[in-house]
Design a protein around this motif. Structure first.
Motif, PDB file in Angstrom:
ATOM      1  N   VAL A  15       0.857  -1.180   0.000  1.00  0.00           N
ATOM      2  CA  VAL A  15       0.000   0.000   0.000  1.00  0.00           C
ATOM      3  C   VAL A  15       0.899   1.237   0.000  1.00  0.00           C
ATOM      4  CG1 VAL A  15      -1.755   1.308   1.273  1.00  0.00           C
ATOM      5  CG2 VAL A  15      -1.859  -1.182   1.211  1.00  0.00           C
ATOM      6  N   THR A  72      -4.185   4.285   3.706  1.00  0.00           N
ATOM      7  CA  THR A  72      -5.046   3.094   3.756  1.00  0.00           C
ATOM      8  C   THR A  72      -6.519   3.467   3.839  1.00  0.00           C
ATOM      9  OG1 THR A  72      -5.530   1.047   4.946  1.00  0.00           O
ATOM     10  CG2 THR A  72      -4.862   2.926   6.275  1.00  0.00           C
ATOM     11  N   SER A  73      -7.353   2.645   3.216  1.00  0.00           N
ATOM     12  CA  SER A  73      -8.805   2.830   3.287  1.00  0.00           C
ATOM     13  C   SER A  73      -9.404   2.048   4.453  1.00  0.00           C
ATOM     14  CB  SER A  73      -9.457   2.348   1.985  1.00  0.00           C
ATOM     15  OG  SER A  73      -9.302   0.938   1.856  1.00  0.00           O
ATOM     16  N   ARG A 102      -8.925  -4.134   3.376  1.00  0.00           N
ATOM     17  CA  ARG A 102      -7.781  -4.855   2.812  1.00  0.00           C
ATOM     18  C   ARG A 102      -7.898  -5.088   1.306  1.00  0.00           C
ATOM     19  NH1 ARG A 102      -8.135  -9.556   5.764  1.00  0.00           N
ATOM     20  NH2 ARG A 102      -9.835 -10.020   4.348  1.00  0.00           N
ATOM     21  N   ASP A 117      -7.599  -1.879  -0.728  1.00  0.00           N
ATOM     22  CA  ASP A 117      -6.197  -1.435  -0.771  1.00  0.00           C
ATOM     23  C   ASP A 117      -5.367  -2.283  -1.731  1.00  0.00           C
ATOM     24  OD1 ASP A 117      -6.574   0.646   0.952  1.00  0.00           O
ATOM     25  OD2 ASP A 117      -5.842  -0.392   2.739  1.00  0.00           O
ATOM     26  N   LYS A 118      -5.688  -3.584  -1.818  1.00  0.00           N
ATOM     27  CA  LYS A 118      -4.952  -4.467  -2.734  1.00  0.00           C
ATOM     28  C   LYS A 118      -5.157  -4.048  -4.187  1.00  0.00           C
ATOM     29  CE  LYS A 118      -4.563  -8.823  -0.184  1.00  0.00           C
ATOM     30  NZ  LYS A 118      -5.070 -10.205  -0.078  1.00  0.00           N
ATOM     31  N   THR A 141      -6.171  -0.966  -5.254  1.00  0.00           N
ATOM     32  CA  THR A 141      -5.836   0.436  -5.531  1.00  0.00           C
ATOM     33  C   THR A 141      -4.463   0.848  -5.031  1.00  0.00           C
ATOM     34  OG1 THR A 141      -6.837   1.173  -3.444  1.00  0.00           O
ATOM     35  CG2 THR A 141      -8.273   1.081  -5.392  1.00  0.00           C
ATOM     36  N   GLY A 175      -4.104   1.780  -2.015  1.00  0.00           N
ATOM     37  CA  GLY A 175      -4.429   2.844  -1.057  1.00  0.00           C
ATOM     38  C   GLY A 175      -4.973   4.072  -1.772  1.00  0.00           C
ATOM     39  N   HIS A 223      -4.453   7.694  -3.151  1.00  0.00           N
ATOM     40  CA  HIS A 223      -3.260   8.392  -3.630  1.00  0.00           C
ATOM     41  C   HIS A 223      -3.469   9.898  -3.764  1.00  0.00           C
ATOM     42  CE1 HIS A 223      -1.133   4.650  -4.542  1.00  0.00           C
ATOM     43  NE2 HIS A 223      -2.317   4.181  -4.886  1.00  0.00           N
ATOM     44  N   ILE A 238     -13.843   4.707   5.774  1.00  0.00           N
ATOM     45  CA  ILE A 238     -12.572   4.985   5.103  1.00  0.00           C
ATOM     46  C   ILE A 238     -11.887   6.187   5.742  1.00  0.00           C
ATOM     47  CG2 ILE A 238     -11.572   5.770   2.912  1.00  0.00           C
ATOM     48  CD1 ILE A 238     -13.721   4.003   1.501  1.00  0.00           C
ATOM     49  N   ALA A 248      -8.321   6.048   7.773  1.00  0.00           N
ATOM     50  CA  ALA A 248      -7.195   6.885   7.355  1.00  0.00           C
ATOM     51  C   ALA A 248      -6.694   7.734   8.514  1.00  0.00           C
ATOM     52  CB  ALA A 248      -7.616   7.775   6.185  1.00  0.00           C
TER      53      ALA A 248
END
Length: 499
Positions: A198, A202-203, A206, A209-210, A212, A214, A216, A238, A242
């Motif tokens: 990530v 982080t959102s 899991r 995040d995989k 995207t 996370g 950006h 989310i 964060a």
């Protein structure tokens, strides 16, 4: 000092202000024009930031534009080639004719100084714009322009300053590829070293995040869904995750959080949003919290969790129908004072475009808002997540899963967004299709229909889908989530994973 003396000094001060000349550097304008006419290569030093409108002397600005047109057309612009154009257009007439052309050539010091002359001209122009903005602010405050309230005048002034700073106050330039490449390698190295790969914020989910990596910086993410699907609950999850990640990182490093999370809640009050987060974290139903239907043990847990949450770098702005310019100003101020890592907007159809703009249609208005949100993301280098309503056409289909075309005023939203996600809960729609005994002519048929309905309900119970329909920088697909209706809580669906 007497009152009469004070009044006299005030009047003298105002008179002196009125007699002051606007900033201008006519010598620099003449020297630059002389340099351009002597050697057209001087144009390369100023072409990326200077235009005729920036000149204080209107004739000098017209001469600059005429020279620029010839140079950009690949033609020579010198006193000989420009003479015919100047005579034909009459540009030089008010300045004494062709004699002014000779004066410009004698004003030239050297093309090596052309960039400095150009910046001096541009700086004087910015100062004149600031004076104009200041006069407009003062006149509006005195009520010369009716129809604008005090807060709206502040927004209009801030918008004018922002426009000056972003559109004209900064020079754009190319980024050398080696510098861009170094930045790309840094991002790749961060992804390689980080657990779960990530690189962004982080959102808290899991599987999201995989897909995207996370959340950006500079990205505009749209989270859309029909009412009752849980858009606000998911966005709140989310935002909370964060903020918690920022706090955890700060505690590990022994410092303050390097950024904060801002939620612009246009539909719910700050208290309602806080109650949702408390309900989710303390595992006490929000409905029971509102009714006061909780025991001492639950209340103690509620208080303990609230103390923990109070430390989060999370701020809420619940101004209804906030304008784009006000949102931008508040985000810039927050970034300057506390740092800013994520902006969440709930939801974009309730926003207003910048003060002073009057879009011709709702579609154009939404387009201005989405473009503005993307501009905020880029300027402040933070991800912006905006919630969006979906049109009713979803309800008329057998398969209620949303598509990009279901976005209200979808063209501009889809175009400006870096990612578009839909939250969908089949359980909500299936619950509405519960068989009614009166609709069947026999008990057996009703029982069979009820069994089939219950079987389908068991498959979708406490489940939600996050449909990643568009992602500019990565794959799309459906992410299965756990949804707990009592606490309106989303989480990872662990049954899909091996432990």
């Amino acid at each position: 000092m007497s009152t009469a003396e004070t009044d006299q000094r005030t009047q003298e001060g105002l008179l002196a202000l009125g007699l002051r000349q606007p900033p201008a550097n006519i010598e620099a304008e003449q020297a630059l024009l002389g340099a351009l006419l002597t050697n057209n290569r001087a144009y390369d030093r100023v072409s990326d930031f200077l235009a005729g409108e920036h000149f204080a002397n209107k004739v000098n600005g017209q001469i600059f534009d005429a020279i620029a047109r010839r140079i950009e057309a690949g033609q020579l612009a010198d006193p000989v080639t420009m003479r015919a154009e100047f005579e034909h257009s009459g540009i030089l007439q008010s300045m004494g004719g062709l004699a002014y052309l000779a004066k410009l050539l004698t004003s030239m010091v050297g093309i090596i100084n052309a960039g400095d002359y150009g910046r001096a001209i541009h700086d004087a122009w910015i100062r004149r714009q600031l004076i104009d903005i200041g006069e407009t602010v003062v006149n509006n405050a005195f009520g010369v322009e009716g129809g604008l309230s005090g807060p709206n005048q502040i927004e209009a002034g801030e918008e004018a300053l922002f426009r000056l700073a972003t559109e004209k106050g900064k020079e754009g330039d190319f980024v050398p590829f080696h510098r861009a490449l170094a930045g790309a390698i840094d991002v790749a190295a961060l992804a390689f070293k980080s657990e779960g790969h990530v690189t962004g914020l982080t959102s808290g989910l899991r599987d999201l995040d995989k897909k995207t990596g996370g959340l950006h910086p500079s990205d505009l993410l749209i989270l859309a869904g029909r009412p009752a699907m849980g858009k606000t609950a998911l966005a709140t999850k989310i935002a909370f995750s964060a903020a918690r990640a920022l706090l955890t990182e700060a505690e590990e490093n022994g410092g303050k959080p390097k950024g904060s999370v801002a939620i612009f809640s246009l539909e719910m009050s700050a208290e309602q949003l806080a109650t949702r987060i408390l309900s989710e974290q303390a595992e006490v139903s929000g409905e029971r919290i509102r009714r006061g239907d909780i025991g001492q043990k639950e209340f103690d847990r509620f208080v303990r969790v609230s103390h923990e949450l109070a430390r989060l770098p999370l701020v809420i702005d619940d101004t209804p129908a906030i304008s784009l310019s006000a949102m931008r100003t508040r985000c810039r101020r927050l970034k300057r004072t506390q740092g800013l890592s994520l902006v969440v907007v709930d939801y974009l159809q309730l926003m207003r475009p910048s003060v002073g703009t009057r879009p011709e249609s709702r579609v154009l208005e939404i387009s201005m808002i989405t473009q503005g949100l993307k501009a905020i993301a880029k300027e402040l280098e933070v991800p912006v997540m905006a919630l969006s309503q979906l049109s009713r056409q979803v309800e008329s289909r057998e398969d209620k899963r949303p598509m990009l075309s279901d976005l209200r005023e979808s063209g501009s939203i889809e175009q400006d967004a870096d990612a578009v996600m839909f939250v969908f809960r089949d359980e909500y729609y299936l619950q509405q299709r519960m068989p009614k005994e009166t609709a069947f002519d026999s008990t057996d048929k009703y029982s069979a229909a009820m069994d089939d309905w219950q079987r389908k309900m068991s498959l979708v119970h406490n489940k939600a889908e996050l449909i990643l329909e568009k992602q500019r920088h990565g794959p799309t697909g459906t992410i299965n989530l756990f949804f707990e209706g009592e606490y309106t809580r989303f989480a990872d669906l662990d049954t899909m994973h091996d432990h």
